[in-house]
Write an enzyme that holds these catalytic residues in place. Structure first.
Site, short mmCIF file in Angstrom:
data_model
loop_
_atom_site.label_atom_id
_atom_site.label_comp_id
_atom_site.label_asym_id
_atom_site.label_seq_id
_atom_site.Cartn_x
_atom_site.Cartn_y
_atom_site.Cartn_z
N CYS A 22 0.84 -1.21 0.00
CA CYS A 22 0.00 0.00 0.00
C CYS A 22 0.87 1.26 0.00
O CYS A 22 1.47 1.61 1.02
CB CYS A 22 -0.93 -0.03 1.21
SG CYS A 22 -1.86 1.49 1.47
N CYS A 59 -0.12 3.95 2.50
CA CYS A 59 0.23 3.52 3.87
C CYS A 59 1.69 3.84 4.16
O CYS A 59 2.02 4.35 5.24
CB CYS A 59 0.00 2.02 4.04
SG CYS A 59 -1.71 1.49 3.78
#
Length: 129
Positions: A55, A58
């Site tokens: 991600c 993230c």
């Protein structure tokens, strides 16, 4: 232009409870259960950071989350990898990442979805007391 979220569907330690601003890396179900059970009887805010290695948003948020955790040491910050602990992610419906779930006394009280550091701080301010 990049997005501030990723979807789980896009790609198929030691426990130091934080009084000093660290983010607890949850590496096992046992560790999660221990932390969660210890927080159930507490009015302390638990901020669960659902993340994944794949991600991008993230990864971009990680240094900001650590910085925020150091500022709000009265809250407990826990990072959960959705691929490692799918059942925990499923319990909190963490499908779009990053997802920050706010818990008090074992109950979800709020959430922030996406790489939105200002909104994250606003929610922490709102719920930390």
């Amino acid at each position: 232009m990049g997005s501030n979220v990723s979807s789980v569907h896009d790609v198929h330690s030691s426990m130091e409870i934080t009084s000093n601003g660290f983010v607890v890396e949850i590496e096992s179900r046992r560790q999660w259960k221990s932390l969660f059970d210890s927080m159930k009887g507490s009015n302390k805010l638990l901020v669960i950071d659902f993340t994944a290695v794949w991600c991008g948003p993230c990864k971009a948020m990680e240094p900001r989350v650590r910085e925020i955790a150091s500022k709000y040491s009265e809250a407990v910050f826990a990072r959960v990898d959705v691929d490692r602990l799918m059942d925990v992610a499923g319990t909190y419906r963490a499908i779009t990442l990053p997802a920050f779930v706010f818990v008090k006394r074992g109950e979800e009280i709020d959430r922030v979805v996406g790489a939105k550091p200002d909104e994250l701080v606003k929610k922490i301010e709102q719920h930390r007391v």
